[in-house]
Enzyme design. Structure first.
Site, PDB file in Angstrom:
ATOM      1  N   ASN A   8     -62.618  79.254   9.550  1.00 23.98           N
ATOM      2  CA  ASN A   8     -61.727  80.399   9.323  1.00 23.98           C
ATOM      3  C   ASN A   8     -61.489  81.109  10.661  1.00 23.98           C
ATOM      4  O   ASN A   8     -62.441  81.581  11.301  1.00 23.98           O
ATOM      5  CB  ASN A   8     -62.382  81.346   8.312  1.00 23.98           C
ATOM      6  CG  ASN A   8     -61.505  82.546   8.009  1.00 23.98           C
ATOM      7  OD1 ASN A   8     -60.979  83.179   8.924  1.00 23.98           O
ATOM      8  ND2 ASN A   8     -61.341  82.869   6.749  1.00 23.98           N
ATOM      9  N   HIS A  11     -60.540  85.909  12.733  1.00 24.47           N
ATOM     10  CA  HIS A  11     -60.980  86.880  13.738  1.00 24.47           C
ATOM     11  C   HIS A  11     -60.532  86.550  15.153  1.00 24.47           C
ATOM     12  O   HIS A  11     -60.715  87.360  16.065  1.00 24.47           O
ATOM     13  CB  HIS A  11     -62.483  87.132  13.604  1.00 24.47           C
ATOM     14  CG  HIS A  11     -62.775  87.739  12.253  1.00 24.47           C
ATOM     15  ND1 HIS A  11     -62.179  88.910  11.828  1.00 24.47           N
ATOM     16  CD2 HIS A  11     -63.506  87.298  11.208  1.00 24.47           C
ATOM     17  CE1 HIS A  11     -62.564  89.176  10.591  1.00 24.47           C
ATOM     18  NE2 HIS A  11     -63.367  88.209  10.179  1.00 24.47           N
ATOM     19  N   HIS A  44     -56.664  83.759   6.306  1.00 25.22           N
ATOM     20  CA  HIS A  44     -56.425  84.670   5.181  1.00 25.22           C
ATOM     21  C   HIS A  44     -55.231  85.564   5.528  1.00 25.22           C
ATOM     22  O   HIS A  44     -55.308  86.342   6.476  1.00 25.22           O
ATOM     23  CB  HIS A  44     -57.689  85.518   4.958  1.00 25.22           C
ATOM     24  CG  HIS A  44     -57.642  86.360   3.724  1.00 25.22           C
ATOM     25  ND1 HIS A  44     -58.775  86.935   3.187  1.00 25.22           N
ATOM     26  CD2 HIS A  44     -56.628  86.730   2.901  1.00 25.22           C
ATOM     27  CE1 HIS A  44     -58.448  87.617   2.100  1.00 25.22           C
ATOM     28  NE2 HIS A  44     -57.148  87.520   1.924  1.00 25.22           N
ATOM     29  N   ARG A  46     -53.462  88.596   4.652  1.00 30.93           N
ATOM     30  CA  ARG A  46     -53.723  89.798   3.846  1.00 30.93           C
ATOM     31  C   ARG A  46     -52.466  90.626   3.673  1.00 30.93           C
ATOM     32  O   ARG A  46     -51.576  90.594   4.515  1.00 30.93           O
ATOM     33  CB  ARG A  46     -54.778  90.669   4.542  1.00 30.93           C
ATOM     34  CG  ARG A  46     -56.141  90.037   4.557  1.00 30.93           C
ATOM     35  CD  ARG A  46     -57.146  90.925   5.274  1.00 30.93           C
ATOM     36  NE  ARG A  46     -58.480  90.396   5.109  1.00 30.93           N
ATOM     37  CZ  ARG A  46     -59.251  90.611   4.055  1.00 30.93           C
ATOM     38  NH1 ARG A  46     -58.822  91.394   3.073  1.00 30.93           N
ATOM     39  NH2 ARG A  46     -60.446  90.074   3.973  1.00 30.93           N
ATOM     40  N   ARG A  50     -53.552  92.662   8.722  1.00 34.57           N
ATOM     41  CA  ARG A  50     -54.314  93.242   9.831  1.00 34.57           C
ATOM     42  C   ARG A  50     -54.813  92.206  10.837  1.00 34.57           C
ATOM     43  O   ARG A  50     -55.192  92.559  11.943  1.00 34.57           O
ATOM     44  CB  ARG A  50     -55.466  94.098   9.323  1.00 34.57           C
ATOM     45  CG  ARG A  50     -56.579  93.361   8.632  1.00 34.57           C
ATOM     46  CD  ARG A  50     -57.742  94.326   8.435  1.00 34.57           C
ATOM     47  NE  ARG A  50     -58.845  93.710   7.742  1.00 34.57           N
ATOM     48  CZ  ARG A  50     -59.077  93.839   6.452  1.00 34.57           C
ATOM     49  NH1 ARG A  50     -58.260  94.548   5.704  1.00 34.57           N
ATOM     50  NH2 ARG A  50     -60.113  93.271   5.899  1.00 34.57           N
ATOM     51  N   GLU A  71     -56.001  81.383   2.478  1.00 30.17           N
ATOM     52  CA  GLU A  71     -56.612  82.309   1.515  1.00 30.17           C
ATOM     53  C   GLU A  71     -55.631  83.453   1.294  1.00 30.17           C
ATOM     54  O   GLU A  71     -55.058  83.981   2.249  1.00 30.17           O
ATOM     55  CB  GLU A  71     -57.918  82.874   2.083  1.00 30.17           C
ATOM     56  CG  GLU A  71     -58.987  81.840   2.294  1.00 30.17           C
ATOM     57  CD  GLU A  71     -60.195  82.387   3.045  1.00 30.17           C
ATOM     58  OE1 GLU A  71     -61.178  81.652   3.149  1.00 30.17           O
ATOM     59  OE2 GLU A  71     -60.123  83.530   3.544  1.00 30.17           O
ATOM     60  N   THR A 102     -63.475  90.001   2.104  1.00 35.44           N
ATOM     61  CA  THR A 102     -63.444  89.710   0.672  1.00 35.44           C
ATOM     62  C   THR A 102     -64.794  90.094   0.067  1.00 35.44           C
ATOM     63  O   THR A 102     -65.841  89.737   0.594  1.00 35.44           O
ATOM     64  CB  THR A 102     -63.158  88.203   0.460  1.00 35.44           C
ATOM     65  OG1 THR A 102     -62.047  87.843   1.285  1.00 35.44           O
ATOM     66  CG2 THR A 102     -62.839  87.912  -0.989  1.00 35.44           C
ATOM     67  N   GLU A 152     -64.139  77.578  -5.018  1.00 31.34           N
ATOM     68  CA  GLU A 152     -64.943  77.915  -3.843  1.00 31.34           C
ATOM     69  C   GLU A 152     -65.994  78.907  -4.325  1.00 31.34           C
ATOM     70  O   GLU A 152     -65.663  80.017  -4.771  1.00 31.34           O
ATOM     71  CB  GLU A 152     -64.109  78.540  -2.714  1.00 31.34           C
ATOM     72  CG  GLU A 152     -65.029  78.919  -1.536  1.00 31.34           C
ATOM     73  CD  GLU A 152     -64.285  79.335  -0.285  1.00 31.34           C
ATOM     74  OE1 GLU A 152     -63.106  78.970  -0.117  1.00 31.34           O
ATOM     75  OE2 GLU A 152     -64.905  80.035   0.541  1.00 31.34           O
ATOM     76  N   HIS A 192     -68.517  82.167   2.549  1.00 33.42           N
ATOM     77  CA  HIS A 192     -68.569  83.605   2.788  1.00 33.42           C
ATOM     78  C   HIS A 192     -69.969  84.027   3.213  1.00 33.42           C
ATOM     79  O   HIS A 192     -70.940  83.786   2.505  1.00 33.42           O
ATOM     80  CB  HIS A 192     -68.106  84.456   1.598  1.00 33.42           C
ATOM     81  CG  HIS A 192     -67.603  85.796   2.091  1.00 33.42           C
ATOM     82  ND1 HIS A 192     -68.339  86.944   1.992  1.00 33.42           N
ATOM     83  CD2 HIS A 192     -66.463  86.130   2.735  1.00 33.42           C
ATOM     84  CE1 HIS A 192     -67.658  87.927   2.542  1.00 33.42           C
ATOM     85  NE2 HIS A 192     -66.514  87.463   3.009  1.00 33.42           N
TER      86      HIS A 192
HETATM   87  N1  PXP Z   1     -64.225  82.006   1.963  1.00 39.26           N
HETATM   88  C1  PXP Z   1     -63.430  83.007   1.536  1.00 39.26           C
HETATM   89  C2  PXP Z   1     -62.785  82.875   0.200  1.00 39.26           C
HETATM   90  C3  PXP Z   1     -63.190  84.134   2.330  1.00 39.26           C
HETATM   91  O1  PXP Z   1     -62.391  85.111   1.878  1.00 39.26           O
HETATM   92  C4  PXP Z   1     -63.765  84.185   3.611  1.00 39.26           C
HETATM   93  C5  PXP Z   1     -63.467  85.349   4.517  1.00 39.26           C
HETATM   94  O2  PXP Z   1     -62.123  85.446   4.767  1.00 39.26           O
HETATM   95  C6  PXP Z   1     -64.583  83.125   4.019  1.00 39.26           C
HETATM   96  C7  PXP Z   1     -64.814  82.049   3.172  1.00 39.26           C
HETATM   97  C8  PXP Z   1     -65.263  83.116   5.372  1.00 39.26           C
HETATM   98  O3  PXP Z   1     -66.240  84.099   5.357  1.00 39.26           O
HETATM   99  P1  PXP Z   1     -67.019  84.430   6.705  1.00 39.26           P
HETATM  100  O4  PXP Z   1     -66.007  84.934   7.672  1.00 39.26           O
HETATM  101  O5  PXP Z   1     -68.023  85.448   6.285  1.00 39.26           O
HETATM  102  O6  PXP Z   1     -67.657  83.150   7.162  1.00 39.26           O
END
Ligand code: PXP
Length: 239
Positions: A8, A11, A44, A46, A50, A71, A102, A152, A192
């Site tokens: 992901n 960031h 993601h 949003r 952001r 996402e 999330t 997931e 997550h």
């Molecule tokens: N899975 C989902 C559904 C999420 O919303 C996120 C965060 O956007 C992640 C995985 C990744 O989470 P993390 O950034 O804490 O590894």
């Protein structure tokens, strides 16, 4: 079966948005992830935009060599956008305005007409649909009844548990949910709050196909570089 890593890159975009410029570019990040052995790019989109922007999704779809997993919430606006941007797969997640990240799985019920329509519309367009759910039997059954392709499983409770007995209980909940999901013919992802210390036991659950991990990898990348951070995570979950 070898477990896959979805990275992901939200960031990376968070950092770019700090100055509203063009650097660091999520597309270049996706390339580094690919070079380091990642299997999928996750981002993601949003409602408040952001971090990731619509144009990032478009460019990732066109320029990244890896499949794109988007996402998003199940709102009409987002489903419309996904149908236009055509990622290979989508994960529907709950979204609360003001949340830092999330906050958990969807409050999923098989009578949820909005979710059912979103899933049907996305699938009709050839997009694989995943639902982000808590690792409970009820949530997995509801996802199946709603005709999702994938669940997931939310790993937050496991990853943030502070005493060993709780870690064990949450891992068992994940194991049971994976077993049930596989029995029902669902694909299984998990993610997550996973990091370099807690991801491996989840990766070892038979039936988990993909781990989606963001924050820990991008944080580590600040010290060792993105390619190394991705390669280290891949090694953590596969070797
Ligand atoms: N899975 C989902 C559904 C999420 O919303 C996120 C965060 O956007 C992640 C995985 C990744 O989470 P993390 O950034 O804490 O590894």
């Amino acid at each position: 079966m070898r477990i896959k890593l979805g990275v992901n890159i939200d960031h990376v975009a968070t950092q770019r948005e700090a100055r509203k410029g063009v650097d660091p570019d999520p597309v270049l990040a996706a390339r580094a992830c690919w070079e380091a052995g990642a299997d999928m790019i996750v981002c993601h989109l949003r409602r408040d935009r952001r971090h990731v922007q619509d144009d990032d999704v478009l460019r990732l779809r066109k320029q990244s060599k890896l499949p794109l997993h988007l996402e998003m919430s199940s709102s009409v606006e987002m489903v419309k956008l996904a149908l236009k941007l055509k990622p290979q797969s989508v994960c529907l997640v709950p979204e609360r305005s003001g949340e830092l990240t999330t906050e958990g799985g969807l409050a999923v019920s098989d009578g949820d007409k909005v979710l059912r329509k979103a899933i049907a519309d996305l699938k009709k367009a050839g997009i694989e649909v995943s639902l982000f759910v808590e690792p409970t039997a009820d949530a997995v059954r509801a996802a199946k009844k709603l005709d999702a392709d994938t669940v997931e499983l939310c790993t937050t409770a496991y990853a943030t548990a502070s005493i060993p007995a709780k870690v064990k209980a949450e891992l068992e909940a994940l194991q049971l949910a994976v077993y049930l999901a596989k029995e029902m013919g669902l694909n299984v992802h998990a993610g997550h709050a996973l990091d370099y210390h807690n991801a491996r036991p989840v990766a070892e659950i038979p039936g988990v196909e993909t781990l989606n991990i963001g924050f820990a990898i991008i944080s580590r990348a600040m010290f060792v570089g993105l390619k190394t951070a991705v390669a280290e995570m891949k090694k953590t979950i596969t070797s």
